[in-house]
Scaffold this motif. Structure first.
Motif, PDB file in Angstrom:
ATOM      1  N   GLY A  35       0.915  -1.498   0.025  1.00  0.00           N
ATOM      2  CA  GLY A  35      -0.080   0.036   0.087  1.00  0.00           C
ATOM      3  C   GLY A  35       0.817   1.282   0.033  1.00  0.00           C
ATOM      4  O   GLY A  35       0.517   2.428  -0.230  1.00  0.00           O
ATOM      5  N   MET A  36       1.971   1.154   0.352  1.00  0.00           N
ATOM      6  CA  MET A  36       2.712   2.264   0.361  1.00  0.00           C
ATOM      7  C   MET A  36       3.139   2.848  -0.937  1.00  0.00           C
ATOM      8  O   MET A  36       3.626   4.012  -0.958  1.00  0.00           O
ATOM      9  N   SER A  37       2.835   2.185  -1.932  1.00  0.00           N
ATOM     10  CA  SER A  37       3.388   2.693  -3.327  1.00  0.00           C
ATOM     11  C   SER A  37       2.081   2.887  -4.158  1.00  0.00           C
ATOM     12  O   SER A  37       2.012   2.467  -5.378  1.00  0.00           O
ATOM     13  N   GLU A  38       0.934   2.704  -3.574  1.00  0.00           N
ATOM     14  CA  GLU A  38      -0.498   2.758  -4.069  1.00  0.00           C
ATOM     15  C   GLU A  38      -1.185   4.071  -4.013  1.00  0.00           C
ATOM     16  O   GLU A  38      -1.418   4.344  -2.924  1.00  0.00           O
ATOM     17  N   PHE A  39      -1.473   4.740  -5.266  1.00  0.00           N
ATOM     18  CA  PHE A  39      -2.119   6.212  -4.773  1.00  0.00           C
ATOM     19  C   PHE A  39      -3.521   6.159  -5.404  1.00  0.00           C
ATOM     20  O   PHE A  39      -3.593   5.508  -6.756  1.00  0.00           O
ATOM     21  N   TRP A  40      -4.490   6.478  -4.801  1.00  0.00           N
ATOM     22  CA  TRP A  40      -5.991   6.255  -5.230  1.00  0.00           C
ATOM     23  C   TRP A  40      -6.548   7.519  -5.822  1.00  0.00           C
ATOM     24  O   TRP A  40      -7.672   7.878  -6.267  1.00  0.00           O
ATOM     25  N   THR A  41      -5.848   8.815  -5.863  1.00  0.00           N
ATOM     26  CA  THR A  41      -6.508  10.037  -6.352  1.00  0.00           C
ATOM     27  C   THR A  41      -5.301  10.825  -6.984  1.00  0.00           C
ATOM     28  O   THR A  41      -4.183  10.516  -6.779  1.00  0.00           O
ATOM     29  N   PRO A  42      -5.663  11.565  -8.224  1.00  0.00           N
ATOM     30  CA  PRO A  42      -6.960  11.620  -8.870  1.00  0.00           C
ATOM     31  C   PRO A  42      -7.557  10.704  -9.563  1.00  0.00           C
ATOM     32  O   PRO A  42      -6.806  10.276 -10.201  1.00  0.00           O
ATOM     33  N   GLN A  43      -8.720  10.191  -9.336  1.00  0.00           N
ATOM     34  CA  GLN A  43      -9.012   9.172 -10.380  1.00  0.00           C
ATOM     35  C   GLN A  43      -9.183   9.770 -11.632  1.00  0.00           C
ATOM     36  O   GLN A  43     -10.009  10.834 -11.942  1.00  0.00           O
ATOM     37  N   PRO A  44      -8.836   9.227 -12.872  1.00  0.00           N
ATOM     38  CA  PRO A  44      -8.991   9.594 -14.025  1.00  0.00           C
ATOM     39  C   PRO A  44     -10.431   9.605 -14.704  1.00  0.00           C
ATOM     40  O   PRO A  44     -11.031   8.788 -14.275  1.00  0.00           O
ATOM     41  N   LYS A  45     -10.728  10.613 -15.619  1.00  0.00           N
ATOM     42  CA  LYS A  45     -12.145  10.715 -15.897  1.00  0.00           C
ATOM     43  C   LYS A  45     -12.583   9.693 -16.996  1.00  0.00           C
ATOM     44  O   LYS A  45     -11.556   8.931 -17.540  1.00  0.00           O
ATOM     45  N   VAL A  46     -13.661   9.333 -16.637  1.00  0.00           N
ATOM     46  CA  VAL A  46     -14.282   8.267 -17.644  1.00  0.00           C
ATOM     47  C   VAL A  46     -14.637   8.780 -18.886  1.00  0.00           C
ATOM     48  O   VAL A  46     -15.375   9.664 -19.106  1.00  0.00           O
ATOM     49  N   VAL A  47     -14.141   7.860 -19.872  1.00  0.00           N
ATOM     50  CA  VAL A  47     -14.525   8.355 -21.246  1.00  0.00           C
ATOM     51  C   VAL A  47     -15.058   7.080 -22.163  1.00  0.00           C
ATOM     52  O   VAL A  47     -14.632   5.981 -21.830  1.00  0.00           O
ATOM     53  N   THR A  48     -16.325   7.184 -22.702  1.00  0.00           N
ATOM     54  CA  THR A  48     -16.763   6.077 -23.689  1.00  0.00           C
ATOM     55  C   THR A  48     -16.064   6.091 -24.841  1.00  0.00           C
ATOM     56  O   THR A  48     -16.234   7.195 -25.761  1.00  0.00           O
ATOM     57  N   PRO A  49     -15.678   5.095 -25.086  1.00  0.00           N
ATOM     58  CA  PRO A  49     -14.902   5.162 -26.462  1.00  0.00           C
ATOM     59  C   PRO A  49     -15.603   4.869 -27.549  1.00  0.00           C
ATOM     60  O   PRO A  49     -16.916   4.659 -27.541  1.00  0.00           O
ATOM     61  N   GLY A  50     -15.418   5.395 -28.731  1.00  0.00           N
ATOM     62  CA  GLY A  50     -16.206   5.285 -30.226  1.00  0.00           C
ATOM     63  C   GLY A  50     -16.036   3.820 -30.624  1.00  0.00           C
ATOM     64  O   GLY A  50     -15.296   2.882 -29.880  1.00  0.00           O
ATOM     65  N   ASN A  51     -16.909   3.842 -31.522  1.00  0.00           N
ATOM     66  CA  ASN A  51     -16.763   2.333 -32.083  1.00  0.00           C
ATOM     67  C   ASN A  51     -15.439   2.238 -33.093  1.00  0.00           C
ATOM     68  O   ASN A  51     -14.970   3.186 -33.384  1.00  0.00           O
ATOM     69  N   GLN A  52     -15.040   1.044 -32.885  1.00  0.00           N
ATOM     70  CA  GLN A  52     -13.729   0.599 -33.758  1.00  0.00           C
ATOM     71  C   GLN A  52     -14.004  -0.630 -34.565  1.00  0.00           C
ATOM     72  O   GLN A  52     -14.303  -1.477 -33.886  1.00  0.00           O
ATOM     73  N   ALA A  53     -13.416  -0.540 -35.796  1.00  0.00           N
ATOM     74  CA  ALA A  53     -13.384  -1.816 -36.350  1.00  0.00           C
ATOM     75  C   ALA A  53     -12.321  -2.670 -35.965  1.00  0.00           C
ATOM     76  O   ALA A  53     -11.184  -1.871 -35.494  1.00  0.00           O
ATOM     77  N   THR A  54     -12.338  -3.827 -36.079  1.00  0.00           N
ATOM     78  CA  THR A  54     -11.198  -4.651 -35.651  1.00  0.00           C
ATOM     79  C   THR A  54      -9.985  -4.523 -36.552  1.00  0.00           C
ATOM     80  O   THR A  54     -10.263  -4.484 -37.830  1.00  0.00           O
ATOM     81  N   ALA A  55      -8.995  -4.206 -36.107  1.00  0.00           N
ATOM     82  CA  ALA A  55      -7.603  -4.089 -37.130  1.00  0.00           C
ATOM     83  C   ALA A  55      -7.055  -5.150 -37.412  1.00  0.00           C
ATOM     84  O   ALA A  55      -6.356  -5.745 -36.437  1.00  0.00           O
ATOM     85  N   SER A  56      -7.239  -5.634 -38.602  1.00  0.00           N
ATOM     86  CA  SER A  56      -6.251  -6.989 -39.236  1.00  0.00           C
ATOM     87  C   SER A  56      -4.862  -6.521 -38.995  1.00  0.00           C
ATOM     88  O   SER A  56      -4.459  -5.292 -39.099  1.00  0.00           O
ATOM     89  N   ALA A  57      -4.068  -7.270 -39.036  1.00  0.00           N
ATOM     90  CA  ALA A  57      -2.487  -7.081 -39.074  1.00  0.00           C
ATOM     91  C   ALA A  57      -2.058  -6.395 -40.420  1.00  0.00           C
ATOM     92  O   ALA A  57      -2.536  -6.891 -41.527  1.00  0.00           O
ATOM     93  N   PRO A  58      -1.222  -5.405 -40.277  1.00  0.00           N
ATOM     94  CA  PRO A  58      -0.689  -4.816 -41.545  1.00  0.00           C
ATOM     95  C   PRO A  58       0.220  -5.878 -42.196  1.00  0.00           C
ATOM     96  O   PRO A  58       0.738  -6.789 -41.452  1.00  0.00           O
ATOM     97  N   SER A  59       0.626  -5.544 -43.305  1.00  0.00           N
ATOM     98  CA  SER A  59       1.424  -6.721 -44.133  1.00  0.00           C
ATOM     99  C   SER A  59       2.971  -6.794 -43.400  1.00  0.00           C
ATOM    100  O   SER A  59       3.376  -8.000 -43.775  1.00  0.00           O
ATOM    101  N   ASP A  60       3.160  -6.132 -42.956  1.00  0.00           N
ATOM    102  CA  ASP A  60       4.779  -6.044 -42.346  1.00  0.00           C
ATOM    103  C   ASP A  60       4.744  -6.493 -40.853  1.00  0.00           C
ATOM    104  O   ASP A  60       5.821  -6.615 -40.281  1.00  0.00           O
ATOM    105  N   ALA A  61       3.530  -6.979 -40.211  1.00  0.00           N
ATOM    106  CA  ALA A  61       3.718  -7.088 -38.664  1.00  0.00           C
ATOM    107  C   ALA A  61       4.014  -8.749 -38.590  1.00  0.00           C
ATOM    108  O   ALA A  61       3.677  -9.502 -39.571  1.00  0.00           O
ATOM    109  N   ILE A  62       4.443  -8.804 -37.445  1.00  0.00           N
ATOM    110  CA  ILE A  62       4.577 -10.192 -36.952  1.00  0.00           C
ATOM    111  C   ILE A  62       3.443 -10.678 -36.368  1.00  0.00           C
ATOM    112  O   ILE A  62       2.869  -9.826 -35.238  1.00  0.00           O
TER     113      ILE A  62
END
Ligand code: MG
Length: 258
Positions: A35-62
């Protein structure tokens, strides 16, 4: 006589000073608790993400996981086969089998990884859907169900665990897929093992930057402060956390060396 007395007094003082120097006792550092290295504030704001298409791998990706097999992975515990469960094109943490890691080691990279907290998740704070992505096997980007579940901010979803809180809470609900895009630059070390250039990381969750070009301070420690440990290329490690909540799943994992 006076001079002699003065010299003897000085000698005694000097002797005492020397004794003090050699015998000087300093307090032991206080024993660290989590608990000595755990900080509870400030809590980050809550953001509702937008819709995202699933990203298939680019041609040079592993491609590290395309839903069919764990050929790119091994068990961190045994070095043998990665024995997490594959079903319906996803892999699910097997908490009995421990962490898994890529067979290959990487320098700097762009990593895409999708993960889902199960709909029936239970537990709270750190005991709710805990996993994580370790960069070069050293530095954890936290995975956790922070949808309507508060915890210490430097341990929440997308935090650099026990170091840096995320800029926002962009969680999707349990049962929906979250996306991390992580851009990581490996460190440069001095001869003495200290950082000449810190490792740097940017984390994008569901299309929002939540960690922006952060200088990682050292290893991920549950108890105590980060340590600087000299290292070279390293694997991507996925965490099998010991909390009793239902295990999370991963899909569509790819990496582009930078
Ligand atoms: Mg974790």
């Amino acid at each position: 006589m006076n001079r002699l007395l003065t010299l003897s007094v000085l000698a005694v003082i000097a002797g005492t000073a020397m004794a003090q120097t050699t015998d000087k006792q300093y307090p032991e550092p206080e024993k660290m608790r989590p608990g000595m290295s755990e900080f509870w504030t400030p809590q980050p704001k809550v953001v509702t993400p937008g819709n995202q298409a699933t990203a298939s791998a680019p041609s040079d990706a592993i491609v590290l996981f395309d839903g069919t097999n764990l050929d790119a992975w091994k068990s961190s515990r045994t070095g043998g086969a990665a024995e997490w469960d594959i079903h319906d094109g996803v892999m699910t943490v097997n908490k009995q089998k421990g962490d898994i890691q890529t067979k290959d080691d990487f320098d700097s990279f762009q990593l895409h990884i999708e993960w889902m907290v199960p709909e029936n998740i239970t537990g709270k704070s750190q005991g709710r859907g805990n996993s994580g992505v370790f960069l070069q096997g050293m530095y954890e980007v936290q995975i956790l169900d922070c949808y309507d579940n508060e915890t210490y901010v430097n341990g929440m979803t997308g935090s650099i665990y026990k170091q840096q809180r995320p800029l926002a809470n962009v969680m999707r609900k349990p049962g929906e897929w979250n996306v991390y895009d992580i851009i990581y630059t490996s460190p440069v070390f001095n001869e003495d093992g200290t950082y000449k250039v810190h490792p740097k990381v940017t984390v994008i969750q569901n299309g929002c930057v939540i960690i922006n070009d952060y200088d990682i301070q050292g290893t991920t420690e549950y108890i105590g402060f980060p340590r600087v440990v000299k290292h070279g290329d390293g694997p991507i490690v996925l965490q099998s956390h010991g909390d009793p909540s239902e295990p999370i799943s991963f899909r569509n994992i790819w990496l582009r060396p930078l």
